[in-house]
Scaffold this motif. Structure first.
Motif, PDB file in Angstrom:
ATOM      1  N   LYS A 184      20.111  43.476 -48.860  1.00 11.05           N
ATOM      2  CA  LYS A 184      21.380  43.157 -48.219  1.00 11.05           C
ATOM      3  C   LYS A 184      22.402  44.245 -48.550  1.00 11.05           C
ATOM      4  CE  LYS A 184      24.918  39.682 -47.913  1.00 11.05           C
ATOM      5  NZ  LYS A 184      25.503  38.492 -48.410  1.00 11.05           N
ATOM      6  N   LYS A 185      23.090  44.750 -47.494  1.00 12.81           N
ATOM      7  CA  LYS A 185      24.120  45.776 -47.691  1.00 12.81           C
ATOM      8  C   LYS A 185      25.485  45.102 -47.701  1.00 12.81           C
ATOM      9  CE  LYS A 185      21.621  49.518 -45.544  1.00 12.81           C
ATOM     10  NZ  LYS A 185      21.648  50.566 -44.533  1.00 12.81           N
ATOM     11  N   ASP A 186      26.289  45.409 -48.712  1.00 11.87           N
ATOM     12  CA  ASP A 186      27.646  44.882 -48.804  1.00 11.87           C
ATOM     13  C   ASP A 186      28.605  45.834 -48.100  1.00 11.87           C
ATOM     14  OD1 ASP A 186      26.843  42.712 -50.279  1.00 11.87           O
ATOM     15  OD2 ASP A 186      27.150  43.720 -52.200  1.00 11.87           O
TER      16      ASP A 186
END
Length: 134
Positions: free
Chosen positions: A2-4
């Motif tokens: 998951k990319k923030d």
């Protein structure tokens, strides 16, 4: 994995909302600043009124001359680089006078304004003029 972070759409929406809020607030802010500059006019008009009353008590008449009032530093016919306003005396008679401060749109203290307005005072000390700037 998951990319923030923010998406491009979220950033664009935030910029648009900030732009809309700024466009609503800027004119009100400018008017508020201009209203605060009118404090100069009210102060100087009070000085002019006091000088007129002193002249009246001495000579039993009012005058339209800033020189006779011993107020040569106050700009009367043209704007002065030290003031936001120019000042004139009108309606001068044995019964009273009206002092008027007119906002300089050129030749006065920076910044200049495109909003032309005036503030007045009479022998009784009553202020008048353009609504919203008193």
């Amino acid at each position: 994995m998951k990319k923030d972070g923010f998406t491009l759409i979220e950033i664009i929406m935030a910029v648009i909302v900030i732009g809309i809020l700024a466009s609503l607030a800027a004119p009100r802010y400018i008017r508020l600043i201009e209203k605060s500059r009118s404090a100069e006019a009210r102060r100087v008009l009070g000085v002019i009124r006091e000088a007129e009353l002193a002249y009246f008590f001495e000579f039993d008449t009012y005058t339209s001359s800033m020189t006779l009032l011993r107020l040569p530093e106050i700009p009367s016919s043209a704007c002065n680089a030290s003031y936001y306003f120019r000042y004139v005396l009108s309606g001068v008679s044995a019964a009273g006078f009206t002092g008027t401060a007119m906002r300089c749109s050129a030749g006065g203290k920076e910044p200049q304004t495109a909003v032309n307005y005036n503030i007045t005072i009479n022998q009784a000390g009553a202020l008048g003029g353009t609504a919203g700037f008193l």
